[in-house]
Write a protein that holds these residues in place. Structure first.
Motif, PDB file in Angstrom:
ATOM      1  N   CYS A  44     -20.125 -19.502 -36.830  1.00  0.00           N
ATOM      2  CA  CYS A  44     -19.206 -20.036 -36.816  1.00  0.00           C
ATOM      3  C   CYS A  44     -17.834 -18.579 -37.573  1.00  0.00           C
ATOM      4  O   CYS A  44     -16.744 -18.909 -37.933  1.00  0.00           O
ATOM      5  CB  CYS A  44     -19.014 -20.720 -36.934  1.00  0.00           C
ATOM      6  N   ILE A  45     -18.502 -18.356 -38.750  1.00  0.00           N
ATOM      7  CA  ILE A  45     -18.008 -17.700 -40.187  1.00  0.00           C
ATOM      8  C   ILE A  45     -18.038 -16.164 -38.940  1.00  0.00           C
ATOM      9  O   ILE A  45     -16.811 -16.088 -39.500  1.00  0.00           O
ATOM     10  CB  ILE A  45     -19.186 -17.378 -41.210  1.00  0.00           C
ATOM     11  N   SER A  46     -19.326 -15.575 -38.417  1.00  0.00           N
ATOM     12  CA  SER A  46     -18.970 -14.783 -37.839  1.00  0.00           C
ATOM     13  C   SER A  46     -17.495 -15.114 -36.393  1.00  0.00           C
ATOM     14  O   SER A  46     -16.574 -13.893 -36.207  1.00  0.00           O
ATOM     15  CB  SER A  46     -20.206 -14.162 -36.539  1.00  0.00           C
ATOM     16  N   ALA A  47     -17.387 -15.982 -35.937  1.00  0.00           N
ATOM     17  CA  ALA A  47     -16.493 -16.302 -34.995  1.00  0.00           C
ATOM     18  C   ALA A  47     -14.775 -16.401 -35.633  1.00  0.00           C
ATOM     19  O   ALA A  47     -14.112 -15.652 -35.767  1.00  0.00           O
ATOM     20  CB  ALA A  47     -16.942 -17.399 -34.337  1.00  0.00           C
ATOM     21  N   GLY A  48     -15.071 -16.733 -37.043  1.00  0.00           N
ATOM     22  CA  GLY A  48     -13.978 -16.930 -38.269  1.00  0.00           C
ATOM     23  C   GLY A  48     -13.408 -15.460 -38.243  1.00  0.00           C
ATOM     24  O   GLY A  48     -12.298 -15.387 -38.956  1.00  0.00           O
ATOM     25  N   ILE A  49     -14.068 -14.302 -38.163  1.00  0.00           N
ATOM     26  CA  ILE A  49     -13.793 -13.094 -39.319  1.00  0.00           C
ATOM     27  C   ILE A  49     -13.373 -12.529 -37.566  1.00  0.00           C
ATOM     28  O   ILE A  49     -12.496 -11.485 -38.030  1.00  0.00           O
ATOM     29  CB  ILE A  49     -14.890 -12.447 -39.663  1.00  0.00           C
ATOM     30  N   SER A  50     -14.222 -12.379 -36.863  1.00  0.00           N
ATOM     31  CA  SER A  50     -13.041 -12.275 -34.921  1.00  0.00           C
ATOM     32  C   SER A  50     -12.247 -12.669 -35.451  1.00  0.00           C
ATOM     33  O   SER A  50     -11.150 -12.059 -34.722  1.00  0.00           O
ATOM     34  CB  SER A  50     -14.343 -12.418 -34.216  1.00  0.00           C
ATOM     35  N   PHE A  51     -11.818 -13.831 -35.686  1.00  0.00           N
ATOM     36  CA  PHE A  51     -10.301 -14.926 -35.225  1.00  0.00           C
ATOM     37  C   PHE A  51      -9.401 -13.910 -35.900  1.00  0.00           C
ATOM     38  O   PHE A  51      -8.090 -13.518 -35.543  1.00  0.00           O
ATOM     39  CB  PHE A  51     -10.532 -16.008 -35.727  1.00  0.00           C
ATOM     40  N   LEU A  52      -9.836 -13.670 -37.410  1.00  0.00           N
ATOM     41  CA  LEU A  52      -8.951 -13.460 -38.219  1.00  0.00           C
ATOM     42  C   LEU A  52      -8.552 -11.622 -37.917  1.00  0.00           C
ATOM     43  O   LEU A  52      -7.392 -11.765 -38.342  1.00  0.00           O
ATOM     44  CB  LEU A  52      -9.696 -13.453 -39.690  1.00  0.00           C
ATOM     45  N   MET A  53      -9.888 -10.849 -37.179  1.00  0.00           N
ATOM     46  CA  MET A  53      -9.104  -9.688 -37.146  1.00  0.00           C
ATOM     47  C   MET A  53      -8.310  -9.354 -36.209  1.00  0.00           C
ATOM     48  O   MET A  53      -7.303  -8.854 -36.152  1.00  0.00           O
ATOM     49  CB  MET A  53     -10.360  -9.428 -37.344  1.00  0.00           C
ATOM     50  N   GLY A  54      -8.664 -10.748 -34.957  1.00  0.00           N
ATOM     51  CA  GLY A  54      -7.174 -10.392 -33.451  1.00  0.00           C
ATOM     52  C   GLY A  54      -5.921 -10.999 -34.158  1.00  0.00           C
ATOM     53  O   GLY A  54      -5.405 -10.289 -33.876  1.00  0.00           O
ATOM     54  N   ARG A  55      -6.032 -11.216 -35.324  1.00  0.00           N
ATOM     55  CA  ARG A  55      -5.119 -12.770 -35.263  1.00  0.00           C
ATOM     56  C   ARG A  55      -3.832 -11.103 -35.830  1.00  0.00           C
ATOM     57  O   ARG A  55      -2.994 -11.209 -35.428  1.00  0.00           O
ATOM     58  CB  ARG A  55      -4.910 -13.922 -35.552  1.00  0.00           C
ATOM     59  N   TYR A  56      -4.582 -10.889 -37.285  1.00  0.00           N
ATOM     60  CA  TYR A  56      -3.339  -9.802 -38.463  1.00  0.00           C
ATOM     61  C   TYR A  56      -4.332  -8.376 -37.501  1.00  0.00           C
ATOM     62  O   TYR A  56      -2.759  -7.371 -38.806  1.00  0.00           O
ATOM     63  CB  TYR A  56      -4.270 -10.147 -38.944  1.00  0.00           C
ATOM     64  N   PHE A  57      -4.794  -7.966 -37.322  1.00  0.00           N
ATOM     65  CA  PHE A  57      -4.762  -6.198 -37.493  1.00  0.00           C
ATOM     66  C   PHE A  57      -5.282  -5.907 -35.387  1.00  0.00           C
ATOM     67  O   PHE A  57      -4.543  -4.539 -36.295  1.00  0.00           O
ATOM     68  CB  PHE A  57      -6.586  -6.519 -38.301  1.00  0.00           C
ATOM     69  N   LEU A  58      -6.011  -6.388 -35.014  1.00  0.00           N
ATOM     70  CA  LEU A  58      -6.245  -5.752 -33.514  1.00  0.00           C
ATOM     71  C   LEU A  58      -5.286  -6.725 -32.721  1.00  0.00           C
ATOM     72  O   LEU A  58      -5.519  -6.137 -31.467  1.00  0.00           O
ATOM     73  CB  LEU A  58      -7.670  -5.745 -33.116  1.00  0.00           C
ATOM     74  N   GLN A  59      -3.900  -7.340 -33.217  1.00  0.00           N
ATOM     75  CA  GLN A  59      -3.130  -7.800 -31.874  1.00  0.00           C
ATOM     76  C   GLN A  59      -3.020  -7.051 -31.213  1.00  0.00           C
ATOM     77  O   GLN A  59      -4.142  -7.102 -29.413  1.00  0.00           O
ATOM     78  CB  GLN A  59      -2.355  -8.831 -32.595  1.00  0.00           C
ATOM     79  N   ASP A  60      -2.046  -6.259 -30.982  1.00  0.00           N
ATOM     80  CA  ASP A  60      -1.909  -5.075 -29.929  1.00  0.00           C
ATOM     81  C   ASP A  60      -2.476  -4.200 -29.362  1.00  0.00           C
ATOM     82  O   ASP A  60      -2.242  -4.085 -27.472  1.00  0.00           O
ATOM     83  CB  ASP A  60      -1.090  -4.238 -30.873  1.00  0.00           C
ATOM     84  N   SER A  61      -3.552  -4.167 -30.314  1.00  0.00           N
ATOM     85  CA  SER A  61      -4.827  -3.184 -29.621  1.00  0.00           C
ATOM     86  C   SER A  61      -6.355  -3.597 -29.033  1.00  0.00           C
ATOM     87  O   SER A  61      -6.266  -3.322 -28.021  1.00  0.00           O
ATOM     88  CB  SER A  61      -5.361  -2.098 -30.395  1.00  0.00           C
ATOM     89  N   ILE A  62      -6.172  -5.180 -28.761  1.00  0.00           N
ATOM     90  CA  ILE A  62      -7.152  -5.651 -28.241  1.00  0.00           C
ATOM     91  C   ILE A  62      -6.697  -6.566 -26.796  1.00  0.00           C
ATOM     92  O   ILE A  62      -7.542  -6.879 -26.283  1.00  0.00           O
ATOM     93  CB  ILE A  62      -7.581  -7.020 -29.348  1.00  0.00           C
ATOM     94  N   LYS A  63      -4.980  -6.711 -27.188  1.00  0.00           N
ATOM     95  CA  LYS A  63      -4.558  -7.685 -26.330  1.00  0.00           C
ATOM     96  C   LYS A  63      -4.808  -6.980 -24.796  1.00  0.00           C
ATOM     97  O   LYS A  63      -5.290  -7.947 -23.848  1.00  0.00           O
ATOM     98  CB  LYS A  63      -3.813  -7.756 -26.450  1.00  0.00           C
ATOM     99  N   PRO A  64      -4.802  -5.636 -24.554  1.00  0.00           N
ATOM    100  CA  PRO A  64      -5.129  -5.526 -23.314  1.00  0.00           C
ATOM    101  C   PRO A  64      -6.595  -5.537 -22.778  1.00  0.00           C
ATOM    102  O   PRO A  64      -7.043  -5.294 -21.661  1.00  0.00           O
ATOM    103  CB  PRO A  64      -4.871  -3.411 -23.273  1.00  0.00           C
ATOM    104  N   LYS A  65      -7.423  -5.595 -23.537  1.00  0.00           N
ATOM    105  CA  LYS A  65      -8.687  -5.285 -22.945  1.00  0.00           C
ATOM    106  C   LYS A  65      -8.830  -6.834 -22.855  1.00  0.00           C
ATOM    107  O   LYS A  65     -10.169  -6.553 -22.058  1.00  0.00           O
ATOM    108  CB  LYS A  65      -9.596  -4.992 -24.719  1.00  0.00           C
ATOM    109  N   LEU A  66      -8.977  -7.600 -23.601  1.00  0.00           N
ATOM    110  CA  LEU A  66      -8.848  -8.762 -23.224  1.00  0.00           C
ATOM    111  C   LEU A  66      -8.068  -9.070 -21.616  1.00  0.00           C
ATOM    112  O   LEU A  66      -9.202 -10.614 -21.564  1.00  0.00           O
ATOM    113  CB  LEU A  66      -8.801  -9.929 -24.160  1.00  0.00           C
ATOM    114  N   MET A  67      -7.574  -8.581 -21.120  1.00  0.00           N
ATOM    115  CA  MET A  67      -6.450  -9.436 -20.170  1.00  0.00           C
ATOM    116  C   MET A  67      -7.285  -8.532 -18.720  1.00  0.00           C
ATOM    117  O   MET A  67      -7.391  -9.188 -17.718  1.00  0.00           O
ATOM    118  CB  MET A  67      -5.358  -8.991 -20.229  1.00  0.00           C
TER     119      MET A  67
END
Length: 226
Positions: free
Chosen positions: A92-115
């Motif tokens: 859960c802590i690991s997931a929380g760290i990834s969540f925060l990275m996705g929300r505040y630092f990697l949103q623009d770069s990670i979204k195309p890969k997620l799609m």
């Protein structure tokens, strides 16, 4: 937003410094982490549990450590009950760290890969994301969605971090318990079959949920086509 980014960056920096100070770097490179944690658990259970949480949380978030590795270490070192609790918490802590990275630092770069992932694109980005809490329950209990990808994906949804973190922990317990109890059974000399039977029951329940989800998915696709 900028203030939040600063504090979150500071949190990651402190976490990194904390890891350098506490983690058994020598044992990690020598591949003796399991033995090291077992020895520490006999001396000081709380400190060993703390080391396990930090090690697995960071490895899961930054090295994409497979979830079964959490359970192997937890079940072997901390046995069934505490192993399950610590395994679910570290994941859960690991997931929380990834969540925060996705929300505040990697949103623009990670979204195309997620799609590029059809499940992620449909349920996290598309019109299917009507009930994020239900989606969180499904993705945490059923092994359909890639664990690391979904953590980043939740970061770009509008679910709150506190709700995400607490519910992730609760919803992860069945799956982590299945693996952790099975590995704990390998260490037990007295009645190990109880552990394997319990893990087997949990496995059947999770597979039943997976079958139900797949069946519902197919019926929804048929309705969309007609």
């Amino acid at each position: 937003m900028k203030n939040k980014k600063f504090w979150i960056f500071l949190f990651f920096l402190l976490l990194f410094l904390l890891a350098l100070f506490f983690l058994p770097v020598k044992e990690i490179f020598q591949g003796n982490v399991l033995r090291f944690l077992q020895d520490k658990a006999e001396e000081n259970f709380i400190f060993s549990a703390f080391l396990y949480l930090v090690l697995c949380a960071l490895a899961g978030a930054f090295l994409a450590l497979p979830g079964i590795t959490y359970a192997l270490i937890a079940g072997t070192v901390f046995h069934a009950f505490w192993g399950t609790v610590l395994c679910a918490l570290s994941a859960c802590i690991s997931a929380g760290i990834s969540f925060l990275m996705g929300r505040y630092f990697l949103q623009d770069s990670i979204k195309p890969k997620l799609m590029q992932n059809p499940y992620i694109a449909k349920y996290f980005m598309g019109k299917e994301k009507k009930n994020l809490l239900l989606l969180l329950f499904i993705t945490r209990t059923i092994p359909v969605f890639p664990f690391n990808l979904q953590n980043y994906a939740y970061g770009i949804t509008d679910i709150s971090f506190s709700l995400y973190f607490v519910c992730s922990f609760l919803f992860m317990i069945p799956g982590t318990a299945m693996y952790t109890i099975a590995f704990a059974g390998l260490q037990e000399k007295k009645n190990p079959w109880i552990y394997f039977l319990t893990a087997g029951v949990l496995f059947c329940l999770l597979m039943g949920m997976l079958y139900f989800f797949k069946k519902r998915e197919k019926s929804m696709e048929i309705k969309e086509k007609t």
